[in-house]
Scaffold this motif. Sequence first.
Motif, PDB file in Angstrom:
ATOM      1  N   ALA A   2       0.735  -1.395   0.307  1.00 13.04           N
ATOM      2  CA  ALA A   2       0.228  -0.162   0.047  1.00 13.04           C
ATOM      3  C   ALA A   2       1.492   1.498   0.256  1.00 13.04           C
ATOM      4  CB  ALA A   2      -0.845   0.191   1.206  1.00 13.04           C
ATOM      5  N   ALA A   3       2.028   1.291   0.674  1.00 16.25           N
ATOM      6  CA  ALA A   3       2.524   2.350   0.414  1.00 16.25           C
ATOM      7  C   ALA A   3       3.487   2.432  -0.536  1.00 16.25           C
ATOM      8  CB  ALA A   3       4.285   2.181   2.118  1.00 16.25           C
ATOM      9  N   LEU A   4       4.082   1.542  -1.547  1.00 19.40           N
ATOM     10  CA  LEU A   4       4.243   1.269  -2.702  1.00 19.40           C
ATOM     11  C   LEU A   4       3.419   2.178  -3.726  1.00 19.40           C
ATOM     12  CD1 LEU A   4       6.433   0.998  -4.411  1.00 19.40           C
ATOM     13  CD2 LEU A   4       5.736  -1.595  -4.738  1.00 19.40           C
ATOM     14  N   ILE A   5       2.023   1.424  -3.635  1.00 17.10           N
ATOM     15  CA  ILE A   5       1.306   2.244  -4.284  1.00 17.10           C
ATOM     16  C   ILE A   5       0.680   4.401  -3.955  1.00 17.10           C
ATOM     17  CG2 ILE A   5      -1.555   1.950  -4.409  1.00 17.10           C
ATOM     18  CD1 ILE A   5      -1.337  -1.339  -4.090  1.00 17.10           C
ATOM     19  N   ALA A   6       1.113   3.945  -2.677  1.00 17.96           N
ATOM     20  CA  ALA A   6       0.450   5.051  -2.573  1.00 17.96           C
ATOM     21  C   ALA A   6       1.762   6.504  -3.073  1.00 17.96           C
ATOM     22  CB  ALA A   6       1.070   5.782  -0.880  1.00 17.96           C
ATOM     23  N   ARG A   7       2.904   5.716  -2.923  1.00 13.60           N
ATOM     24  CA  ARG A   7       4.664   6.617  -3.617  1.00 13.60           C
ATOM     25  C   ARG A   7       4.473   6.683  -5.214  1.00 13.60           C
ATOM     26  NH1 ARG A   7      10.375   3.929  -3.230  1.00 13.60           N
ATOM     27  NH2 ARG A   7      11.376   5.405  -4.518  1.00 13.60           N
ATOM     28  N   ARG A   8       3.554   5.572  -5.661  1.00 13.79           N
ATOM     29  CA  ARG A   8       3.877   5.768  -6.957  1.00 13.79           C
ATOM     30  C   ARG A   8       2.850   7.257  -7.588  1.00 13.79           C
ATOM     31  NH1 ARG A   8       0.999   3.934 -11.332  1.00 13.79           N
ATOM     32  NH2 ARG A   8       2.156   2.657 -13.667  1.00 13.79           N
ATOM     33  N   GLU A   9       1.515   6.560  -7.019  1.00 18.15           N
ATOM     34  CA  GLU A   9       0.374   7.435  -7.390  1.00 18.15           C
ATOM     35  C   GLU A   9       0.680   8.915  -6.325  1.00 18.15           C
ATOM     36  OE1 GLU A   9      -2.017   7.031  -9.937  1.00 18.15           O
ATOM     37  OE2 GLU A   9      -0.520   5.187  -9.949  1.00 18.15           O
ATOM     38  N   ARG A  10       1.305   9.035  -6.139  1.00 22.04           N
ATOM     39  CA  ARG A  10       1.677  10.738  -4.860  1.00 22.04           C
ATOM     40  C   ARG A  10       0.642  10.361  -4.244  1.00 22.04           C
ATOM     41  NH1 ARG A  10       4.385  14.448 -10.065  1.00 22.04           N
ATOM     42  NH2 ARG A  10       5.920  12.725 -10.386  1.00 22.04           N
ATOM     43  N   MET A  11       0.440   9.939  -3.336  1.00 22.52           N
ATOM     44  CA  MET A  11      -0.338  10.137  -2.245  1.00 22.52           C
ATOM     45  C   MET A  11       0.123   9.658  -0.777  1.00 22.52           C
ATOM     46  SD  MET A  11      -3.588   7.069  -3.460  1.00 22.52           S
ATOM     47  CE  MET A  11      -3.920   6.887  -4.896  1.00 22.52           C
ATOM     48  N   GLU A  12      -0.607  10.461  -0.080  1.00 21.96           N
ATOM     49  CA  GLU A  12      -0.153   9.836   1.370  1.00 21.96           C
ATOM     50  C   GLU A  12      -0.516   8.691   1.687  1.00 21.96           C
ATOM     51  OE1 GLU A  12       0.236  12.143   3.574  1.00 21.96           O
ATOM     52  OE2 GLU A  12       0.834  14.075   2.616  1.00 21.96           O
ATOM     53  N   PRO A  13       1.119   7.769   2.578  1.00 20.80           N
ATOM     54  CA  PRO A  13       1.152   6.575   2.958  1.00 20.80           C
ATOM     55  C   PRO A  13      -0.361   5.775   3.545  1.00 20.80           C
ATOM     56  CG  PRO A  13       2.683   7.978   3.705  1.00 20.80           C
ATOM     57  CD  PRO A  13       1.884   8.053   3.314  1.00 20.80           C
ATOM     58  N   THR A  14      -1.111   7.022   4.208  1.00 13.70           N
ATOM     59  CA  THR A  14      -2.244   5.963   4.347  1.00 13.70           C
ATOM     60  C   THR A  14      -4.235   6.321   3.608  1.00 13.70           C
ATOM     61  OG1 THR A  14      -2.172   8.178   6.287  1.00 13.70           O
ATOM     62  CG2 THR A  14      -1.076   6.450   7.041  1.00 13.70           C
ATOM     63  N   ASP A  15      -3.236   7.262   2.509  1.00 13.99           N
ATOM     64  CA  ASP A  15      -4.817   7.247   1.326  1.00 13.99           C
ATOM     65  C   ASP A  15      -5.511   6.163   1.885  1.00 13.99           C
ATOM     66  OD1 ASP A  15      -5.933   7.664  -0.848  1.00 13.99           O
ATOM     67  OD2 ASP A  15      -4.912   9.143  -1.135  1.00 13.99           O
ATOM     68  N   PRO A  16      -6.531   5.980   1.804  1.00 18.01           N
ATOM     69  CA  PRO A  16      -7.453   4.654   1.692  1.00 18.01           C
ATOM     70  C   PRO A  16      -7.679   4.320  -0.160  1.00 18.01           C
ATOM     71  CG  PRO A  16      -8.546   7.207   2.043  1.00 18.01           C
ATOM     72  CD  PRO A  16      -7.651   7.422   2.176  1.00 18.01           C
ATOM     73  N   ARG A  17      -7.355   4.453  -1.135  1.00 23.01           N
ATOM     74  CA  ARG A  17      -7.303   4.100  -1.982  1.00 23.01           C
ATOM     75  C   ARG A  17      -6.047   3.894  -2.626  1.00 23.01           C
ATOM     76  NH1 ARG A  17      -7.364  10.018  -5.515  1.00 23.01           N
ATOM     77  NH2 ARG A  17      -6.126  10.396  -3.180  1.00 23.01           N
ATOM     78  N   ALA A  18      -4.712   3.757  -1.719  1.00 24.65           N
ATOM     79  CA  ALA A  18      -3.297   2.818  -1.860  1.00 24.65           C
ATOM     80  C   ALA A  18      -3.894   1.563  -1.002  1.00 24.65           C
ATOM     81  CB  ALA A  18      -2.439   3.706  -1.663  1.00 24.65           C
ATOM     82  N   LEU A  19      -4.876   2.074   0.307  1.00 24.25           N
ATOM     83  CA  LEU A  19      -5.077   1.155   1.183  1.00 24.25           C
ATOM     84  C   LEU A  19      -5.630  -0.009   0.126  1.00 24.25           C
ATOM     85  CD1 LEU A  19      -4.779   2.347   4.689  1.00 24.25           C
ATOM     86  CD2 LEU A  19      -3.193   1.655   3.586  1.00 24.25           C
ATOM     87  N   LEU A  20      -6.695   0.380   0.011  1.00 22.51           N
ATOM     88  CA  LEU A  20      -8.007  -0.402  -0.565  1.00 22.51           C
ATOM     89  C   LEU A  20      -7.119  -1.139  -2.330  1.00 22.51           C
ATOM     90  CD1 LEU A  20     -10.591  -1.686  -0.687  1.00 22.51           C
ATOM     91  CD2 LEU A  20     -11.571   0.504  -2.041  1.00 22.51           C
ATOM     92  N   ALA A  21      -6.331  -0.544  -2.447  1.00 25.44           N
ATOM     93  CA  ALA A  21      -5.902  -0.856  -3.578  1.00 25.44           C
ATOM     94  C   ALA A  21      -4.700  -2.587  -3.394  1.00 25.44           C
ATOM     95  CB  ALA A  21      -4.915  -0.246  -4.043  1.00 25.44           C
ATOM     96  N   ALA A  22      -4.521  -2.122  -2.310  1.00 26.66           N
ATOM     97  CA  ALA A  22      -3.046  -3.478  -2.078  1.00 26.66           C
ATOM     98  C   ALA A  22      -4.100  -4.771  -1.080  1.00 26.66           C
ATOM     99  CB  ALA A  22      -2.240  -2.768  -0.712  1.00 26.66           C
TER     100      ALA A  22
END
Length: 203
Positions: free
Chosen positions: A144-164
């Motif tokens: 999730a942290a990697l996805i957030a980094r790629r998409e330029r989101m905050e590490p705890t962004d719910p979109r990144a967490l949900l994608a993971a």
Amino acid sequence: MDKSAENDDGGLRERKRRATRASICTIARELTASSGLSGFTIEELCERVGISRRTFFNYFPSKEDAVLGHAEDAHLPEDLVADFLAGAGEVPLLEALRTFAQHSGERLALTREELAQLHAVMQREPEILARFFGESIEREREFAALIARRERMEPTDPRALLAAHVMRHIAWVSTHEFLSIDAPQNYRDILNTNIDAAGYLFR
């Protein structure tokens, strides 16, 4: 020695190392499935594999780690991470996730029989099952942290967490189907079908 000879020697050593690691995991799972985790010693495992105790600890810190086979898989592969990040802004996230999942699965290279054996071990040993899920959750957070980094989101962004979380569940469902179906089918094809289904739902 010329460069090609050096590369051949290095490649041979790597193949031997992987073969030894795979043998340790296979025998550890066989012994655990038949006798339980406490039903054999590391010395007995080493004797079956044909290695020394010292060699065993060069690969795994414990019997549990040998059963799970996670000593080299505790973190996301650096080259796959680099490729995943490099496609930001050009490759859609779902396709980047598909490629990452495909390559990760191919590196594990577990046969249907090996997956079934690991599943049998987890059913017999709750400790192994609990640890497996604990490590899976930790890997999901890392992803999730990697996805957030790629998409330029905050590490705890719910979109990144949900994608993971969705990708972890897709991998789980795909593995379950791979073990359950009677007709021979490639894991990659099953994975792609389920990723396509997710893409349809969220399109």
